[in-house]
Design a protein around this motif. Sequence first.
Motif, short mmCIF file in Angstrom:
data_model
loop_
_atom_site.label_atom_id
_atom_site.label_comp_id
_atom_site.label_asym_id
_atom_site.label_seq_id
_atom_site.Cartn_x
_atom_site.Cartn_y
_atom_site.Cartn_z
N PRO A 5 9.79 16.36 -7.47
CA PRO A 5 8.93 17.05 -8.45
C PRO A 5 8.04 16.08 -9.20
O PRO A 5 8.38 14.90 -9.39
CB PRO A 5 9.94 17.73 -9.38
N GLN A 6 6.89 16.59 -9.64
CA GLN A 6 6.02 15.79 -10.51
C GLN A 6 6.68 15.56 -11.85
O GLN A 6 6.58 14.49 -12.44
CB GLN A 6 4.68 16.51 -10.71
N VAL A 35 30.77 28.15 -16.06
CA VAL A 35 30.00 28.98 -17.00
C VAL A 35 28.85 28.18 -17.59
O VAL A 35 27.76 28.72 -17.83
CB VAL A 35 30.92 29.52 -18.11
N ASP A 36 29.08 26.90 -17.83
CA ASP A 36 28.06 26.04 -18.45
C ASP A 36 27.36 25.20 -17.39
O ASP A 36 28.00 24.58 -16.52
CB ASP A 36 28.71 25.12 -19.49
N LEU A 37 26.03 25.16 -17.49
CA LEU A 37 25.21 24.49 -16.48
C LEU A 37 24.14 23.64 -17.13
O LEU A 37 23.71 23.90 -18.26
CB LEU A 37 24.51 25.53 -15.58
N TRP A 38 23.68 22.65 -16.40
CA TRP A 38 22.39 22.03 -16.68
C TRP A 38 21.37 22.80 -15.85
O TRP A 38 21.47 22.84 -14.63
CB TRP A 38 22.37 20.56 -16.29
N GLN A 39 20.41 23.42 -16.51
CA GLN A 39 19.37 24.17 -15.81
C GLN A 39 18.11 23.29 -15.79
O GLN A 39 17.51 23.02 -16.82
CB GLN A 39 19.09 25.48 -16.53
N VAL A 40 17.74 22.86 -14.59
CA VAL A 40 16.63 21.91 -14.42
C VAL A 40 15.41 22.67 -13.89
O VAL A 40 15.46 23.27 -12.80
CB VAL A 40 17.01 20.77 -13.47
N THR A 41 14.32 22.62 -14.63
CA THR A 41 13.06 23.21 -14.18
C THR A 41 12.19 22.12 -13.58
O THR A 41 11.87 21.14 -14.26
CB THR A 41 12.32 23.89 -15.35
N GLN A 42 11.82 22.27 -12.31
CA GLN A 42 11.03 21.26 -11.60
C GLN A 42 9.67 21.82 -11.23
O GLN A 42 9.56 22.93 -10.71
CB GLN A 42 11.75 20.83 -10.32
N ASN A 43 8.62 21.06 -11.49
CA ASN A 43 7.26 21.43 -11.11
C ASN A 43 6.75 20.46 -10.05
O ASN A 43 6.86 19.24 -10.21
CB ASN A 43 6.34 21.39 -12.33
N PHE A 44 6.18 21.03 -8.98
CA PHE A 44 5.75 20.22 -7.85
C PHE A 44 4.22 20.19 -7.74
O PHE A 44 3.53 21.06 -8.30
CB PHE A 44 6.36 20.76 -6.54
N LEU A 86 10.66 25.17 -9.23
CA LEU A 86 12.03 25.41 -8.79
C LEU A 86 12.96 25.29 -9.98
O LEU A 86 12.82 24.38 -10.82
CB LEU A 86 12.41 24.38 -7.72
N LEU A 87 13.91 26.22 -10.07
CA LEU A 87 14.95 26.19 -11.09
C LEU A 87 16.24 25.80 -10.41
O LEU A 87 16.73 26.52 -9.52
CB LEU A 87 15.08 27.57 -11.73
N VAL A 88 16.80 24.65 -10.77
CA VAL A 88 18.00 24.15 -10.11
C VAL A 88 19.14 24.11 -11.14
O VAL A 88 18.97 23.61 -12.25
CB VAL A 88 17.77 22.74 -9.53
N GLU A 89 20.30 24.63 -10.74
CA GLU A 89 21.46 24.70 -11.64
C GLU A 89 22.49 23.68 -11.19
O GLU A 89 22.94 23.70 -10.04
CB GLU A 89 22.04 26.11 -11.63
N ILE A 90 22.86 22.81 -12.13
CA ILE A 90 23.82 21.73 -11.87
C ILE A 90 25.04 21.95 -12.77
O ILE A 90 24.89 22.22 -13.96
CB ILE A 90 23.21 20.35 -12.15
#
Length: 540
Positions: A67-68, A103-112, A118-122
Amino acid sequence: MNSSRLDQAFRRYVWYGAIGAALFLLLQVIPSAAGLGEEMEPAHPVSREQALAAAADFAQMQLGSLPQNAHAVHQADRLMAGYVAKEKLGKTMDSSAGLKVPVDLWQVTQNFEDGRRLLVEIGMTSGKLVGWKQLLEPSGGDSSGSPLEGGALDRTVQRQADELGIGQLRRAFAGEGDSVRYEADGITVGEARLTVLAEGERLEGEGRLTRFQPVYEVPASYAAYTEEQDRLGERLSLLGNLLPSGVMTLLAIVYAIVMRRFTSFRRGWALALIFLVFYTINNFNLLDGLRAIYGGEVNAELAAMAQLVFMSVLTFAMAVGAYFSLVAGDGLWRAQGRPLWTAGREPGFGAQAWSAMKLAYVLAFVLLGLQTLILGGLSAATGAWATTDVTQSPYNMSALWLMPLLAWCAAIQEEAVYRLFGIGLLMKWIKNPFIASLIPTVIWALGHVTYPIYPSTTRLIELTILGLLFSYLFLKFGFFTAVFTHAIMNSVLMSLSLFMTGRPVETVAGAIYIAAPIAVAWLMRRYGMQRSAAAYPPPA
């Protein structure tokens, strides 16, 4: 309020303060620190940077590019977190389903670079991939692939489920929009079931998932109950707090003008300014929490910024209300021959502030002990439970060590509006101290019913009791004592979150916040001594 009277009260209540501190320590602090206050074990999350790196690895594998830019926020399944807390399933969750889909996540928003988002859940504690969703297609929506459907989608989804250890999935009849819903046969927590929402596209003959998001489905009865309670809380907050508080602000403006011969418009501006600055800092500090609310939406950033603007406007309105409440409240009490707020130019200002601060530390721990007992009693009587609120998550704060500034905001604004002005106005109208205290106390308590605690009336009961005690302290010991007590109590509670991190910066900050009222009172005493020396210079 005479400082000698405050000193006498300090000596009289000091042992009650020690008992309150012991109750607070034994029943709240130690269980929380040991992870015994709730069934779920204390989390040790991976860092934001680790989550960003894990999401970048997935993007490279999924799209063949990095991602950028990317940003991570703490996201949580509010319904599932509450269900787990209510049914005391924390240990079950942590030892089974939670290892695969927490239940708890890091929600990562990626822009390309190609316009894709893309929304990635870790996983918050595992650091492993949990799910993802493509929010924007390349070039703002021009996709070169066709939808992946039928058996091809089923097989692709199952392969992904096997890779993530979710197990066998079966297609269900209902989905979300264009997504297909699958149910995991082998993963349940109590009566909650794990489901997966999936979409895909076919590119050059190969299938690729554009969405794979595991989601817990809580029992319908629990979801309906919490939805009803949320609506009740919103109605109570709007009709019981926001509207009456707006009316109180208008009345404060009127009475500030009417009572101007008993007070001064120079009174209160510094306190109102402190509130405005501290609360504005808090609003910006919570920006990631706002982003988390709208995290799954295409226009999440715009929505979060619009919410921030609204909060800033509301904060300014609250500061205006606090200022006029300080002016009008002071005038109302002086008109009744009972000044409860000593001005800096008046004799005894510094000594009174110093004595009020000492008494406030004792009273704050008395109230903390009582609050612990009240909450314990309510929990036993009603089965009250709490859920996650990502807007207040420590992981969504730009600088966690700034959070306890909010303690002073609440102390200044709430004591000014609901005690100094609210009680003063009703004492002028009805002359009954209990009723004059009860009405603004209930209005104040109704402002807290939207907190993530169920039933929604739990905090109403708790804070009505505490608010009446604050009112008693205000009427008996004056405005300084009420503000210091409120600030100390909130600072202790908020600083606990800093101590729990175990990091030196937050630990030191927490200690400073708890001790800050001493410094504030010392400055007030020094100012009072300087004013007194200027007014009564020594003889030549």
